[in-house]
Design a protein around this motif. Structure first.
Motif, mmCIF file in Angstrom:
data_model
loop_
_atom_site.group_PDB
_atom_site.id
_atom_site.type_symbol
_atom_site.label_atom_id
_atom_site.label_comp_id
_atom_site.label_asym_id
_atom_site.label_seq_id
_atom_site.Cartn_x
_atom_site.Cartn_y
_atom_site.Cartn_z
ATOM 1 N N LEU A 1 42.350 46.779 43.070
ATOM 2 C CA LEU A 1 43.706 47.275 43.285
ATOM 3 C C LEU A 1 44.479 46.387 44.252
ATOM 4 N N VAL A 2 43.803 45.826 45.240
ATOM 5 C CA VAL A 2 44.500 45.037 46.260
ATOM 6 C C VAL A 2 44.266 43.536 46.095
ATOM 7 N N ARG A 3 43.682 43.145 44.986
ATOM 8 C CA ARG A 3 43.459 41.725 44.754
ATOM 9 C C ARG A 3 44.784 41.035 44.414
ATOM 10 N N LEU A 4 44.973 39.838 44.954
ATOM 11 C CA LEU A 4 46.186 39.061 44.696
ATOM 12 C C LEU A 4 46.174 38.487 43.279
ATOM 13 N N PRO A 5 47.352 38.160 42.741
ATOM 14 C CA PRO A 5 47.398 37.549 41.402
ATOM 15 C C PRO A 5 46.550 36.283 41.297
ATOM 16 N N SER A 6 46.366 35.592 42.408
ATOM 17 C CA SER A 6 45.540 34.382 42.412
ATOM 18 C C SER A 6 44.059 34.681 42.278
ATOM 19 N N GLY A 7 43.694 35.965 42.406
ATOM 20 C CA GLY A 7 42.291 36.349 42.376
ATOM 21 C C GLY A 7 41.675 36.482 43.749
ATOM 22 N N GLU A 8 42.411 36.092 44.789
ATOM 23 C CA GLU A 8 41.906 36.170 46.145
ATOM 24 C C GLU A 8 42.230 37.533 46.762
ATOM 25 N N LEU A 9 41.612 37.795 47.914
ATOM 26 C CA LEU A 9 41.870 39.014 48.665
ATOM 27 C C LEU A 9 42.589 38.676 49.965
ATOM 28 N N TRP A 10 43.255 39.694 50.530
ATOM 29 C CA TRP A 10 43.917 39.513 51.816
ATOM 30 C C TRP A 10 42.913 39.433 52.955
ATOM 31 N N ASP A 11 41.794 40.138 52.790
ATOM 32 C CA ASP A 11 40.844 40.310 53.897
ATOM 33 C C ASP A 11 39.519 40.766 53.303
ATOM 34 N N ASP A 12 38.471 40.768 54.119
ATOM 35 C CA ASP A 12 37.211 41.385 53.702
ATOM 36 C C ASP A 12 37.440 42.865 53.424
ATOM 37 N N ILE A 13 36.626 43.413 52.523
ATOM 38 C CA ILE A 13 36.760 44.831 52.170
ATOM 39 C C ILE A 13 35.378 45.463 52.091
ATOM 40 N N ALA A 14 35.259 46.655 52.643
ATOM 41 C CA ALA A 14 34.102 47.521 52.434
ATOM 42 C C ALA A 14 34.617 48.900 52.051
ATOM 43 N N VAL A 15 34.079 49.463 50.982
ATOM 44 C CA VAL A 15 34.535 50.759 50.465
ATOM 45 C C VAL A 15 33.321 51.623 50.135
ATOM 46 N N VAL A 16 33.351 52.866 50.595
ATOM 47 C CA VAL A 16 32.348 53.869 50.224
ATOM 48 C C VAL A 16 33.081 55.104 49.728
ATOM 49 N N VAL A 17 32.613 55.690 48.644
ATOM 50 C CA VAL A 17 33.138 56.982 48.208
ATOM 51 C C VAL A 17 31.984 57.971 48.086
ATOM 52 N N ALA A 18 32.313 59.236 48.311
ATOM 53 C CA ALA A 18 31.301 60.291 48.241
ATOM 54 C C ALA A 18 31.923 61.544 47.659
ATOM 55 N N ARG A 19 31.100 62.346 47.032
ATOM 56 C CA ARG A 19 31.558 63.642 46.529
ATOM 57 C C ARG A 19 30.356 64.565 46.390
ATOM 58 N N VAL A 20 30.634 65.844 46.345
ATOM 59 C CA VAL A 20 29.605 66.818 46.004
ATOM 60 C C VAL A 20 29.283 66.644 44.529
ATOM 61 N N LYS A 21 28.017 66.650 44.210
ATOM 62 C CA LYS A 21 27.628 66.458 42.821
ATOM 63 C C LYS A 21 28.232 67.554 41.945
ATOM 64 N N PRO A 22 28.852 67.156 40.826
ATOM 65 C CA PRO A 22 29.405 68.167 39.923
ATOM 66 C C PRO A 22 28.304 69.076 39.390
ATOM 67 N N ALA A 23 28.658 70.341 39.220
ATOM 68 C CA ALA A 23 27.694 71.283 38.660
ATOM 69 C C ALA A 23 27.368 70.901 37.223
ATOM 70 N N THR A 24 26.132 71.015 36.867
ATOM 71 C CA THR A 24 25.719 70.711 35.500
ATOM 72 C C THR A 24 25.512 72.007 34.743
ATOM 73 N N ASN A 25 25.955 71.996 33.514
ATOM 74 C CA ASN A 25 25.767 73.162 32.664
ATOM 75 C C ASN A 25 24.341 73.189 32.140
ATOM 76 N N THR A 26 23.707 74.304 32.290
ATOM 77 C CA THR A 26 22.350 74.457 31.752
ATOM 78 C C THR A 26 22.358 75.518 30.668
#
Length: 212
Positions: A181-206
Motif C-alpha cells: 500500500l505504501v510502496r512508491l511507483p519506483s518499487g522502493e519504500l519510504w522507510d523500513d516497515i514491520a507489520v503484525v496483525v492479530a485477530r480472534v480465530k473465527p468460529a468454525t461451523n461443526t
C-alpha cells in the motif's frame, strides 16, 4: 495461543531492516512487540533487537499495564548503544494491556472504525535515551483486527485506505498488502516497515453426523 491467530511481515527500504517484531505466545496469552531502531543516532538495529530481547525475557512476569510501563522504563536505561521505539500489546481473553513510546502504533479496526491504542504515547525521547516516558493503558478484549506497525507504514498510509484494505483482504495476506500500500511507483519504500496483525480465530461451523 489457541484463541488467536497472527501473521506478520517486514521489509527494508535499504539493504538492512532496522525494524523488529516478535510474537510470544503462552496458552491463551499472546504478547506482540514491534520496535523501530532510530537510524539517525546510530546502532538503531541493535537497540530494536534489545527491546525485543528484553520483552521476551520478562513478559511472563508482567500482569498489568503498569508492569509494562515499568519494564519499558527499565529498558530505556539498559538499551545501548542506539535508540528505539516500542509498542507492546499483551492480549488475553479478558482484555489487553498496551504500552508504547515513540511513533510506532497499534490500531484496532472493526466495522470500518479505527481505535488508536497508542494515541496518548510520547513520540520522543525514545528508549535508549535514558529519558523516555512510556505510557500504557488497558483495553477490553480484542474485537476486530489488531494492526501493529512501525512508522514506515503509518506515516504514509491513509486511514481510509487502511480500513478498506483490511475489509477487502484475506487475513494472512494483510501484512504484505500493507507494505504494498505504501510502496512508491519506483518499487522502493519510504522507510523500513514491520507489520503484525492479530485477530480472534473465527468460529468454525461443526456439523454433527447422525446414523440413520
Amino acid at each position: 495461543m489457541p484463541h488467536l491467530e497472527t501473521t506478520s511481515a517486514t521489509e527494508a527500504y535499504r539493504q538492512r531492516c532496522e525494524d523488529r517484531l516478535a510474537v510470544f505466545a503462552t496458552g491463551e496469552r499472546a504478547v506482540i512487540v514491534v520496535a523501530d531502531g532510530a537510524g539517525g543516532v546510530g546502532a538503531g538495529e541493535l537497540a530494536a533487537e534489545a527491546v525485543v530481547r528484553e520483552v521476551e525475557a520478562h513478559y511472563a512476569e508482567i500482569n498489568t499495564a503498569d508492569g509494562w510501563t515499568e519494564l519499558l522504563r527499565q529498558i530505556d536505561c539498559r538499551v545501548g548503544p542506539g535508540e528505539s521505539t516500542a509498542v507492546v500489546v499483551d492480549i488475553r481473553p479478558y482484555g489487553m494491556a498496551v504500552a508504547s513510546v515513540g511513533d510506532s502504533q497499534a490500531w484496532i479496526i472493526a466495522d470500518g472504525a479505527i481505535d488508536d491504542l497508542t494515541r496518548d504515547q510520547q513520540r520522543k525521547p525514545l528508549l535508549g535515551s535514558g529519558q523516555a516516558a512510556p505510557v500504557a493503558r488497558m483495553h477490553p478484549p480484542l474485537a476486530g483486527l489488531l494492526l501493529v506497525a512501525t512508522d514506515g507504514f503509518f506515516n504514509y498510509a491513509k486511514a481510509e485506505e487502511v480500513t478498506r484494505l483490511v475489509t477487502n483482504t484475506d487475513f494472512y495476506s494483510t501484512p504484505r498488502k500493507c507494505i504494498e500500500l505504501v510502496r512508491l511507483p519506483s518499487g522502493e519504500l519510504w522507510d523500513d516497515i514491520a507489520v503484525v496483525v492479530a485477530r480472534v480465530k473465527p468460529a468454525t461451523n461443526t456439523r454433527q453426523r447422525y446414523a440413520i
